[in-house]
Design a protein around this motif. Structure first.
Motif, PDB file in Angstrom:
ATOM      1  N   PRO A   1       1.112  -0.955   0.135  1.00  0.00           N
ATOM      2  CA  PRO A   1      -0.033   0.181   0.273  1.00  0.00           C
ATOM      3  C   PRO A   1       1.016   1.280  -0.284  1.00  0.00           C
ATOM      4  N   THR A   2       0.680   2.356  -1.025  1.00  0.00           N
ATOM      5  CA  THR A   2       1.082   3.474  -0.753  1.00  0.00           C
ATOM      6  C   THR A   2       0.846   4.493   0.760  1.00  0.00           C
ATOM      7  N   SER A   3       1.162   5.418   0.792  1.00  0.00           N
ATOM      8  CA  SER A   3       0.870   6.103   2.046  1.00  0.00           C
ATOM      9  C   SER A   3       0.624   7.103   1.251  1.00  0.00           C
ATOM     10  N   ILE A   4       0.244   8.394   2.141  1.00  0.00           N
ATOM     11  CA  ILE A   4      -0.193   9.232   1.637  1.00  0.00           C
ATOM     12  C   ILE A   4       0.906  10.058   1.358  1.00  0.00           C
ATOM     13  N   ARG A   5       2.138  10.497   2.391  1.00  0.00           N
ATOM     14  CA  ARG A   5       3.535  10.923   1.832  1.00  0.00           C
ATOM     15  C   ARG A   5       4.343  10.889   1.315  1.00  0.00           C
TER      16      ARG A   5
ATOM     17  N   MET B   1       5.891  11.388  -5.308  1.00  0.00           N
ATOM     18  CA  MET B   1       5.348  11.420  -5.786  1.00  0.00           C
ATOM     19  C   MET B   1       5.210  12.693  -7.232  1.00  0.00           C
ATOM     20  N   GLY B   2       3.971  13.115  -5.994  1.00  0.00           N
ATOM     21  CA  GLY B   2       3.793  14.009  -7.122  1.00  0.00           C
ATOM     22  C   GLY B   2       4.319  15.288  -7.646  1.00  0.00           C
ATOM     23  N   VAL B   3       6.106  15.734  -6.263  1.00  0.00           N
ATOM     24  CA  VAL B   3       6.784  16.347  -6.126  1.00  0.00           C
ATOM     25  C   VAL B   3       7.454  16.326  -7.257  1.00  0.00           C
TER      26      VAL B   3
END
Length: 424
Positions: free
Chosen positions: A44-48, A53-55
């Motif tokens: 599972p991918t965390s919000i952090r 990854m967005g940055v």
């Protein structure tokens, strides 16, 4: 509620049950038939992680803007903006002052800032993709930084020599630049813009040295799949890590886990610094040097970049290697795709008729070969329809990517057939 039944209960072995596992355990005792459907899934991918990854994705869009187009913009802007500034001076701003903050603490020591980010990024990324082989990293990757530093030193010194040797003081009686300046006079010479050279040279070096971050996240997927393949004694023909030995796999797994956060942080810094160099280059175009002095320095910086990163490093057999080259290749542009033959039933009738006519026109079998080729070779349109997120393919497994692309293609053909029926 009753407990979940184990997928593969142990039969009288006295070993504990594996009821808490969501896929069948692998191992040497598992046959190929039993291992089907046990491909491990991503954690599972965390919000952090999503925010990071967005940055990273935003930084990639910024720094990996079409390099050839950027080079053309550099040359065109140096010529046009500088030419306008020679005849119509631009309004003075904070950047017109030679003692502005950015000029004093960034541009004048610009190559130092570039090395501050480029050196650790190049070392850590190369050390990871060479699976901890220090000698290979130092021999095949670190020399790029040394070569870039040599060209920076060589060209800036040459620019200074040209200005000193072919100039004169505004007041007679002073033969050297140093004595003229010490007396408070001005030295008029052909001052090739060292600032324009450093800014363009630094930007292009940062762009090229940052390329290992492209598809860096796929290494984690390849590691998980390769470890699974080895646990069930299954050989993969597509995983780029298949030729690594067990020690190299363990080293890669350890280094990737430990160094990836540092590499990402350095990449964000490189992207921000490269953007700052572009902004400062605009200030140089507007307020400093003459047009010819800036254009010549820009041409020299671009030719230096092209000779090293586009001609020298990609050449096989010559050291150093291009950024991103290691003991394995993880930066494939497209995944191998095969179109299932059963999808031919959803093709338009015109396509099937043309295939049939092609077979009749080639009794020697070439028509059949063409039909088979159509069923196995991916089209460019099909490759472009592979689902992606933030520029990364959603599938690292060729079969999953094939199925997704095929379904998209079938849906598109169905919509086209329905639209054709409505139009008729």
């Amino acid at each position: 509620m009753s407990k979940r039944r184990p997928l593969r209960p142990t039969a009288g072995s006295g070993q504990p049950s594996s009821s808490n596992m969501n896929f069948r355990p692998g191992g040497p005792d598992i046959t190929r038939a039993e291992a089907r459907g046990t491909r491990p899934t991503a954690a599972p991918t965390s919000i952090r992680e999503i925010l990071v990854m967005g940055v990273i994705h935003l930084c990639k869009k910024t720094i990996f803007f079409n390099t050839d187009l950027k080079v053309a913009l550099y040359l065109g802007s140096l010529f046009i903006i500088s030419l306008i500034g020679d005849f119509l001076p631009f309004p003075k701003t904070y950047f017109a002052r030679s003692d502005n903050l950015f000029n004093l603490y960034f541009v004048k020591v610009g190559w130092g800032w570039t090395l501050l980010f480029a050196v650790p990024f190049a070392v850590l990324s190369a050390y990871t993709i060479t699976c901890g082989d220090m000698k290979r990293m130092l021999r095949h990757h670190f020399p790029r930084i040394v070569i870039a530093t040599f060209f920076w030193f060589f060209w800036t010194k040459l620019f200074n020599i040209v200005e000193t040797s072919y100039g004169r003081c505004t007041t007679k009686g002073f033969q050297s630049k140093s004595s003229c300046l010490k007396a408070g006079h001005l030295w008029q010479g052909f001052d090739i813009s060292g600032h324009a050279f450093i800014l363009i040279h630094s930007s292009l070096v940062l762009i090229e040295e940052a390329r290992p971050i492209i598809k860096w996240e796929t290494i984690k997927e390849h590691l998980r799949n390769e470890l699974h393949n080895r646990s069930v004694s299954e050989k993969s023909s597509s995983n780029p890590l298949r030729n690594l030995n067990d020690d190299q796999i363990r080293s890669l797994q350890f280094l990737y886990t430990r160094l990836t956060p540092i590499i990402r942080t350095l990449f964000i810094g490189m992207a921000g610094l490269q953007l700052l160099w572009d902004i400062m280059l605009v200030g140089t175009m507007l307020y400093y040097h003459r047009m010819i002095e800036k254009v010549i320095s820009g041409i020299i910086a671009i030719l230096t970049w092209y000779f090293t990163y586009r001609f020298w490093y990609p050449t096989n057999g010559l050291l150093p290697e291009a950024p991103g080259n290691g003991l394995f290749y993880y930066q494939r542009e497209n995944f191998p795709i095969r179109r299932p033959t059963h999808l031919h039933t959803s093709m338009p009738s015109g396509s099937s008729q043309s295939s049939a006519s092609g077979q009749k026109a080639n009794p020697n079998g070439s028509g059949q070969w063409s039909a088979n080729r159509l069923s196995t070779q991916p089209t460019q349109q099909q490759q472009q329809q592979i689902p992606t997120f933030m520029g990364m393919p959603l599938f690292t497994n060729a079969k999953a990517a094939t199925a997704a692309a095929s379904l998209l293609q079938a849906e598109k053909l169905k919509r086209e057939q329905q639209q054709a029926g409505v139009d008729s």
